[in-house]
Design a protein around this motif. Structure first.
Motif, PDB file in Angstrom:
ATOM      1  N   UNK A   1      45.079 -38.528 -11.868  1.00 34.69           N
ATOM      2  CA  UNK A   1      46.300 -39.232 -11.504  1.00 34.69           C
ATOM      3  C   UNK A   1      47.203 -38.393 -10.613  1.00 34.69           C
ATOM      4  N   UNK A   2      48.128 -39.085 -10.002  1.00 38.14           N
ATOM      5  CA  UNK A   2      49.257 -38.438  -9.378  1.00 38.14           C
ATOM      6  C   UNK A   2      50.471 -38.645 -10.255  1.00 38.14           C
TER       7      UNK A   2
ATOM      8  N   UNK B   1      59.592 -37.446  -5.254  1.00 40.78           N
ATOM      9  CA  UNK B   1      58.552 -36.429  -5.057  1.00 40.78           C
ATOM     10  C   UNK B   1      57.283 -36.839  -5.790  1.00 40.78           C
ATOM     11  N   UNK B   2      56.147 -36.296  -5.331  1.00 44.69           N
ATOM     12  CA  UNK B   2      54.844 -36.613  -5.909  1.00 44.69           C
ATOM     13  C   UNK B   2      53.990 -35.355  -5.944  1.00 44.69           C
ATOM     14  N   UNK B   3      53.180 -35.255  -6.984  1.00 45.81           N
ATOM     15  CA  UNK B   3      52.219 -34.160  -7.058  1.00 45.81           C
ATOM     16  C   UNK B   3      50.896 -34.707  -7.559  1.00 45.81           C
ATOM     17  N   UNK B   4      49.821 -34.252  -6.942  1.00 43.98           N
ATOM     18  CA  UNK B   4      48.509 -34.665  -7.395  1.00 43.98           C
ATOM     19  C   UNK B   4      48.074 -33.706  -8.499  1.00 43.98           C
ATOM     20  N   UNK B   5      47.750 -34.261  -9.646  1.00 46.88           N
ATOM     21  CA  UNK B   5      47.465 -33.424 -10.792  1.00 46.88           C
ATOM     22  C   UNK B   5      46.266 -32.509 -10.550  1.00 46.88           C
TER      23      UNK B   5
ATOM     24  N   UNK C   1      52.775 -30.916 -18.476  1.00 45.76           N
ATOM     25  CA  UNK C   1      54.173 -31.049 -18.094  1.00 45.76           C
ATOM     26  C   UNK C   1      54.296 -31.103 -16.573  1.00 45.76           C
ATOM     27  N   UNK C   2      55.228 -31.912 -16.115  1.00 46.05           N
ATOM     28  CA  UNK C   2      55.568 -31.965 -14.696  1.00 46.05           C
ATOM     29  C   UNK C   2      57.059 -31.655 -14.582  1.00 46.05           C
ATOM     30  N   UNK C   3      57.403 -30.842 -13.600  1.00 38.03           N
ATOM     31  CA  UNK C   3      58.791 -30.419 -13.428  1.00 38.03           C
ATOM     32  C   UNK C   3      59.339 -30.899 -12.087  1.00 38.03           C
ATOM     33  N   UNK C   4      60.638 -31.040 -12.057  1.00 34.12           N
ATOM     34  CA  UNK C   4      61.330 -31.271 -10.795  1.00 34.12           C
ATOM     35  C   UNK C   4      62.513 -30.310 -10.755  1.00 34.12           C
ATOM     36  N   UNK C   5      62.361 -29.259  -9.961  1.00 34.65           N
ATOM     37  CA  UNK C   5      63.444 -28.301  -9.765  1.00 34.65           C
ATOM     38  C   UNK C   5      64.342 -28.824  -8.652  1.00 34.65           C
TER      39      UNK C   5
ATOM     40  N   UNK D   1      53.258 -42.035 -13.649  1.00 33.90           N
ATOM     41  CA  UNK D   1      51.871 -41.608 -13.446  1.00 33.90           C
ATOM     42  C   UNK D   1      51.071 -42.768 -12.878  1.00 33.90           C
ATOM     43  N   UNK D   2      50.258 -42.474 -11.873  1.00 34.55           N
ATOM     44  CA  UNK D   2      49.457 -43.533 -11.291  1.00 34.55           C
ATOM     45  C   UNK D   2      48.701 -43.058 -10.073  1.00 34.55           C
ATOM     46  N   UNK D   3      48.122 -44.029  -9.360  1.00 28.51           N
ATOM     47  CA  UNK D   3      47.270 -43.701  -8.222  1.00 28.51           C
ATOM     48  C   UNK D   3      48.036 -43.632  -6.915  1.00 28.51           C
TER      49      UNK D   3
END
Length: 121
Positions: free
Chosen positions: A32-33, A49-53, A78-82, A98-100
């Motif tokens: 997922x992203x 913002x987006x991150x690819x896991x 965990x996913x962070x956003x600083x 979370x998704x594609x």
């Protein structure tokens, strides 16, 4: 059951920093992203913002590029956003998803309940 739980929001002054966290559970997210979105009162939900896991590649909205950083901790799910140099226009409810997809909310399958960020001038 998939759960995304955001935390770390609050009331800060312009120029301050905050770090948001999103705890993901209930399934394997490696394919997922993960995205952060925000919604201000009376406005549509907008991409932040987006991150690819899988490989950690990132993508940002122009409005936050250079100020915000998205990251993930694979071991802890965990996913962070600083968020640095916050501005009053950054105020809103911040959602983890979370998704594609990447920047389009409808491309995401799972959403958290959100955490409020308020930036005073």
């Amino acid at each position: 059951q998939v759960q995304l739980v955001e935390s770390g929001g609050g009331l800060v002054q312009a120029g301050d920093s905050l770090r948001l966290s999103c705890a993901a559970s209930g399934r394997t997210f490696s394919s997922y992203g993960m995205g952060w979105f925000r919604q201000a009162p009376g406005k549509e939900r907008e991409f932040v913002a987006h991150i690819r896991w899988s490989d950690g590649s990132t993508y940002y909205a122009d409005s936050v590029k250079g100020r915000f950083t998205i990251s993930r901790d694979n071991a802890k799910n965990l996913v962070y956003l600083q968020m640095n140099v916050l501005k009053p226009e950054d105020t809103g409810v911040y959602y983890c998803a979370a998704g594609a997809g990447t920047a389009v909310p409808t491309q995401y399958d799972y959403w958290g309940r959100g955490t409020q960020v308020t930036v005073s001038s």
